[in-house]
Motif scaffolding. Structure first.
Motif, mmCIF file in Angstrom:
data_model
loop_
_atom_site.group_PDB
_atom_site.id
_atom_site.type_symbol
_atom_site.label_atom_id
_atom_site.label_comp_id
_atom_site.label_asym_id
_atom_site.label_seq_id
_atom_site.Cartn_x
_atom_site.Cartn_y
_atom_site.Cartn_z
ATOM 1 N N GLU A 1 2.015 6.701 -7.064
ATOM 2 C CA GLU A 1 0.776 7.469 -7.555
ATOM 3 C C GLU A 1 0.980 9.049 -7.230
ATOM 4 O OE1 GLU A 1 -2.470 6.263 -5.228
ATOM 5 O OE2 GLU A 1 -2.895 4.492 -6.115
ATOM 6 N N ILE A 2 1.669 9.419 -6.322
ATOM 7 C CA ILE A 2 2.083 10.761 -6.199
ATOM 8 C C ILE A 2 3.381 11.163 -6.517
ATOM 9 C CG2 ILE A 2 0.511 11.088 -3.984
ATOM 10 C CD1 ILE A 2 3.072 10.965 -2.218
ATOM 11 N N GLY A 3 4.274 10.264 -6.989
ATOM 12 C CA GLY A 3 5.377 10.500 -7.660
ATOM 13 C C GLY A 3 6.726 11.120 -6.870
ATOM 14 N N ARG A 4 6.209 10.860 -5.459
ATOM 15 C CA ARG A 4 7.570 11.388 -4.580
ATOM 16 C C ARG A 4 7.641 10.623 -3.375
ATOM 17 N NH1 ARG A 4 5.411 17.357 -3.474
ATOM 18 N NH2 ARG A 4 5.341 17.404 -5.644
ATOM 19 N N ILE A 5 8.367 10.549 -2.642
ATOM 20 C CA ILE A 5 8.475 9.843 -1.207
ATOM 21 C C ILE A 5 8.719 10.897 -0.122
ATOM 22 C CG2 ILE A 5 10.955 9.037 -1.701
ATOM 23 C CD1 ILE A 5 9.820 6.451 -0.309
ATOM 24 N N TYR A 6 8.292 10.730 1.098
ATOM 25 C CA TYR A 6 8.640 11.582 2.122
ATOM 26 C C TYR A 6 9.405 10.606 3.280
ATOM 27 C CZ TYR A 6 5.098 14.269 0.012
ATOM 28 O OH TYR A 6 4.222 15.158 -0.773
ATOM 29 N N ASP A 7 10.291 11.642 4.147
ATOM 30 C CA ASP A 7 10.693 10.991 5.130
ATOM 31 C C ASP A 7 10.108 9.747 5.726
ATOM 32 O OD1 ASP A 7 13.108 12.251 4.242
ATOM 33 O OD2 ASP A 7 13.023 13.813 5.922
ATOM 34 N N ALA A 8 8.951 10.413 6.306
ATOM 35 C CA ALA A 8 8.009 9.480 6.987
ATOM 36 C C ALA A 8 7.497 8.251 6.164
ATOM 37 C CB ALA A 8 7.006 10.376 7.323
ATOM 38 N N GLN B 1 0.741 -1.154 -0.172
ATOM 39 C CA GLN B 1 -0.099 0.140 -0.111
ATOM 40 C C GLN B 1 0.964 1.185 0.004
ATOM 41 O OE1 GLN B 1 -2.573 -0.467 3.407
ATOM 42 N NE2 GLN B 1 -4.069 -1.933 2.484
ATOM 43 N N LEU B 2 1.920 1.309 0.653
ATOM 44 C CA LEU B 2 2.691 2.627 0.932
ATOM 45 C C LEU B 2 3.489 2.582 -0.622
ATOM 46 C CD1 LEU B 2 4.593 2.338 4.320
ATOM 47 C CD2 LEU B 2 3.131 4.135 3.165
#
Length: 65
Positions: free
Chosen positions: A31-38, A24-25
């Protein structure tokens, strides 16, 4: 061979949940095309849980032979 080990069933369940959550992650990141530190921290933690579960399952299975 029928395996009726409650611990093994619990570990398989954890493995499935961890795998589903990780999927899921990664889908959300795609889908959003980026990844966050969290997200990275969450993925890292879930991967650790997943591999710990795999190691425990293999350990339990090796005790059966």
């Amino acid at each position: 061979i029928k395996l009726d080990l409650p611990e093994l069933k619990e570990l398989v369940s954890l493995l499935r949940r961890s795998s589903n959550n990780l999927n899921q992650l990664t889908r959300r990141v795609h889908e959003i095309g980026r990844i966050y530190d969290a997200d990275l921290e969450d993925i890292t933690q879930r991967q650790k849980q997943l591999w710990e579960g795999v190691r425990e399952i293999l350990s339990q299975l090796s005790k059966l032979s």
